[in-house]
Design a protein around this motif. Structure first.
Motif, PDB file in Angstrom:
ATOM      1  N   VAL A  39      24.249  -2.567  16.107  1.00 19.63           N
ATOM      2  CA  VAL A  39      25.075  -1.698  16.941  1.00 19.63           C
ATOM      3  C   VAL A  39      24.985  -0.276  16.400  1.00 19.63           C
ATOM      4  O   VAL A  39      25.065  -0.057  15.185  1.00 19.63           O
ATOM      5  N   ASP A  40      24.826   0.676  17.291  1.00 21.30           N
ATOM      6  CA  ASP A  40      24.847   2.084  16.906  1.00 21.30           C
ATOM      7  C   ASP A  40      25.486   2.860  18.050  1.00 21.30           C
ATOM      8  O   ASP A  40      25.520   2.382  19.187  1.00 21.30           O
ATOM      9  N   SER A  41      26.005   4.030  17.743  1.00 24.09           N
ATOM     10  CA  SER A  41      26.662   4.811  18.797  1.00 24.09           C
ATOM     11  C   SER A  41      26.224   6.265  18.760  1.00 24.09           C
ATOM     12  O   SER A  41      25.701   6.754  17.760  1.00 24.09           O
ATOM     13  N   GLN A  42      26.465   6.913  19.873  1.00 31.52           N
ATOM     14  CA  GLN A  42      26.100   8.313  20.079  1.00 31.52           C
ATOM     15  C   GLN A  42      27.297   8.989  20.733  1.00 31.52           C
ATOM     16  O   GLN A  42      27.901   8.428  21.646  1.00 31.52           O
ATOM     17  N   ILE A  43      27.652  10.192  20.283  1.00 34.34           N
ATOM     18  CA  ILE A  43      28.727  10.953  20.917  1.00 34.34           C
ATOM     19  C   ILE A  43      28.093  12.110  21.679  1.00 34.34           C
ATOM     20  O   ILE A  43      27.348  12.913  21.114  1.00 34.34           O
ATOM     21  N   ILE A  44      28.387  12.175  22.968  1.00 30.70           N
ATOM     22  CA  ILE A  44      27.880  13.232  23.842  1.00 30.70           C
ATOM     23  C   ILE A  44      29.061  14.132  24.189  1.00 30.70           C
ATOM     24  O   ILE A  44      30.065  13.667  24.719  1.00 30.70           O
ATOM     25  N   THR A  45      28.950  15.424  23.867  1.00 28.14           N
ATOM     26  CA  THR A  45      30.018  16.383  24.132  1.00 28.14           C
ATOM     27  C   THR A  45      29.658  17.187  25.377  1.00 28.14           C
ATOM     28  O   THR A  45      28.585  17.771  25.451  1.00 28.14           O
ATOM     29  N   ILE A  46      30.570  17.220  26.346  1.00 25.06           N
ATOM     30  CA  ILE A  46      30.365  17.984  27.574  1.00 25.06           C
ATOM     31  C   ILE A  46      31.347  19.146  27.556  1.00 25.06           C
ATOM     32  O   ILE A  46      32.560  18.957  27.483  1.00 25.06           O
ATOM     33  N   ARG A  47      30.811  20.374  27.595  1.00 21.61           N
ATOM     34  CA  ARG A  47      31.645  21.574  27.604  1.00 21.61           C
ATOM     35  C   ARG A  47      31.139  22.520  28.676  1.00 21.61           C
ATOM     36  O   ARG A  47      29.960  22.556  28.973  1.00 21.61           O
ATOM     37  N   ASP A  48      32.048  23.292  29.203  1.00 20.92           N
ATOM     38  CA  ASP A  48      31.714  24.266  30.245  1.00 20.92           C
ATOM     39  C   ASP A  48      31.609  25.643  29.602  1.00 20.92           C
ATOM     40  O   ASP A  48      32.598  26.197  29.142  1.00 20.92           O
ATOM     41  N   PHE A  49      30.392  26.197  29.555  1.00 19.76           N
ATOM     42  CA  PHE A  49      30.174  27.523  28.996  1.00 19.76           C
ATOM     43  C   PHE A  49      29.850  28.555  30.077  1.00 19.76           C
ATOM     44  O   PHE A  49      29.596  29.711  29.779  1.00 19.76           O
ATOM     45  N   GLN A  50      29.816  28.137  31.330  1.00 20.11           N
ATOM     46  CA  GLN A  50      29.441  29.042  32.413  1.00 20.11           C
ATOM     47  C   GLN A  50      30.674  29.414  33.228  1.00 20.11           C
ATOM     48  O   GLN A  50      31.404  28.541  33.702  1.00 20.11           O
ATOM     49  N   ALA A  51      30.903  30.708  33.391  1.00 19.14           N
ATOM     50  CA  ALA A  51      32.050  31.199  34.163  1.00 19.14           C
ATOM     51  C   ALA A  51      31.856  30.920  35.650  1.00 19.14           C
ATOM     52  O   ALA A  51      30.723  30.787  36.122  1.00 19.14           O
ATOM     53  N   PRO A  52      32.964  30.843  36.413  1.00 14.79           N
ATOM     54  CA  PRO A  52      32.847  30.679  37.865  1.00 14.79           C
ATOM     55  C   PRO A  52      32.124  31.880  38.489  1.00 14.79           C
ATOM     56  O   PRO A  52      32.070  32.961  37.900  1.00 14.79           O
ATOM     57  N   ILE A  53      31.588  31.677  39.684  1.00 15.91           N
ATOM     58  CA  ILE A  53      30.888  32.737  40.408  1.00 15.91           C
ATOM     59  C   ILE A  53      31.714  33.099  41.641  1.00 15.91           C
ATOM     60  O   ILE A  53      32.023  32.235  42.459  1.00 15.91           O
ATOM     61  N   ILE A  54      32.061  34.386  41.756  1.00 17.10           N
ATOM     62  CA  ILE A  54      32.834  34.882  42.899  1.00 17.10           C
ATOM     63  C   ILE A  54      31.877  35.615  43.823  1.00 17.10           C
ATOM     64  O   ILE A  54      31.116  36.472  43.385  1.00 17.10           O
ATOM     65  N   THR A  55      31.922  35.265  45.112  1.00 20.57           N
ATOM     66  CA  THR A  55      31.073  35.937  46.107  1.00 20.57           C
ATOM     67  C   THR A  55      31.925  36.432  47.264  1.00 20.57           C
ATOM     68  O   THR A  55      33.002  35.922  47.518  1.00 20.57           O
ATOM     69  N   GLY A  56      31.416  37.438  47.950  1.00 19.79           N
ATOM     70  CA  GLY A  56      32.089  37.963  49.130  1.00 19.79           C
ATOM     71  C   GLY A  56      33.017  39.131  48.863  1.00 19.79           C
ATOM     72  O   GLY A  56      33.764  39.536  49.750  1.00 19.79           O
ATOM     73  N   ILE A  57      32.991  39.690  47.664  1.00 19.58           N
ATOM     74  CA  ILE A  57      33.834  40.853  47.365  1.00 19.58           C
ATOM     75  C   ILE A  57      33.256  42.055  48.112  1.00 19.58           C
ATOM     76  O   ILE A  57      32.091  42.404  47.920  1.00 19.58           O
ATOM     77  N   PRO A  58      34.051  42.681  48.982  1.00 13.93           N
ATOM     78  CA  PRO A  58      33.527  43.829  49.726  1.00 13.93           C
ATOM     79  C   PRO A  58      33.384  45.051  48.816  1.00 13.93           C
ATOM     80  O   PRO A  58      34.040  45.137  47.784  1.00 13.93           O
ATOM     81  N   PRO A  59      32.537  46.009  49.201  1.00 13.13           N
ATOM     82  CA  PRO A  59      32.370  47.223  48.394  1.00 13.13           C
ATOM     83  C   PRO A  59      33.618  48.104  48.467  1.00 13.13           C
ATOM     84  O   PRO A  59      34.442  47.961  49.379  1.00 13.13           O
ATOM     85  N   ASP A  60      33.750  49.024  47.530  1.00 14.28           N
ATOM     86  CA  ASP A  60      34.854  49.984  47.544  1.00 14.28           C
ATOM     87  C   ASP A  60      34.756  50.845  48.801  1.00 14.28           C
ATOM     88  O   ASP A  60      33.663  51.140  49.282  1.00 14.28           O
ATOM     89  N   LEU A  61      35.910  51.269  49.337  1.00 11.19           N
ATOM     90  CA  LEU A  61      35.959  52.063  50.561  1.00 11.19           C
ATOM     91  C   LEU A  61      36.869  53.274  50.380  1.00 11.19           C
ATOM     92  O   LEU A  61      37.815  53.232  49.599  1.00 11.19           O
TER      93      LEU A  61
END
Length: 104
Positions: A39-61
Motif C-alpha cells: 500500500v502506498d499513497s499520494q497527496i494531490i493539492t488543488i489550489r486556485d492561483f488564477q484570478a477571475p476574469i471580468i469582461t464587458g466593462i465599458p470604456p470611460d466616458l
C-alpha cells in the motif's frame, strides 16, 4: 527467474477541504497472486492561483449632465475554479457644481 504477477491493483481517492483549496489522498493497493499486498499513497493539492476574469466593462466616458446613463452594462465574470463566481456592483458618485463623477 520467477515472475510474480500483480493479481489486483486498486486505487481509492478521498477528498478533503472545500472550494478551490482541497486535497485528494490517493491510495494505491497492489495484491499479488499469493495474497501479499503493498500500500502506498499520494497527496494531490488543488489550489486556485488564477484570478477571475471580468469582461464587458465599458470604456470611460465624458458626457453632458442631462445625458448621464444610469444603467449598468452587461458585465460578466468567469473563474477557472468557481462555477458561479459572485460579481458585486458598486458605484461612487462625486458632485462638483455642474458636473459629477460616477465610478463604477
Amino acid at each position: 527467474m520467477i515472475a510474480i504477477l500483480i493479481h489486483r491493483l486498486s486505487v481509492v481517492d478521498v477528498a478533503s477541504g472545500s472550494g478551490c483549496c482541497f486535497y485528494i489522498t490517493r491510495t494505491w493497493t497492489a495484491t499479488d497472486n499469493y495474497g501479499l499486498t503493498a500500500v502506498d499513497s499520494q497527496i494531490i493539492t488543488i489550489r486556485d492561483f488564477q484570478a477571475p476574469i471580468i469582461t464587458g466593462i465599458p470604456p470611460d466616458l465624458v458626457v453632458q449632465c442631462e445625458y448621464v446613463e444610469m444603467g449598468v452594462s452587461p458585465v460578466t465574470v468567469t473563474d477557472n475554479c468557481t462555477a458561479n463566481p459572485t460579481l458585486i456592483f458598486t458605484q461612487d458618485t462625486t458632485f462638483n457644481n455642474c458636473y459629477y463623477d460616477i465610478n463604477r
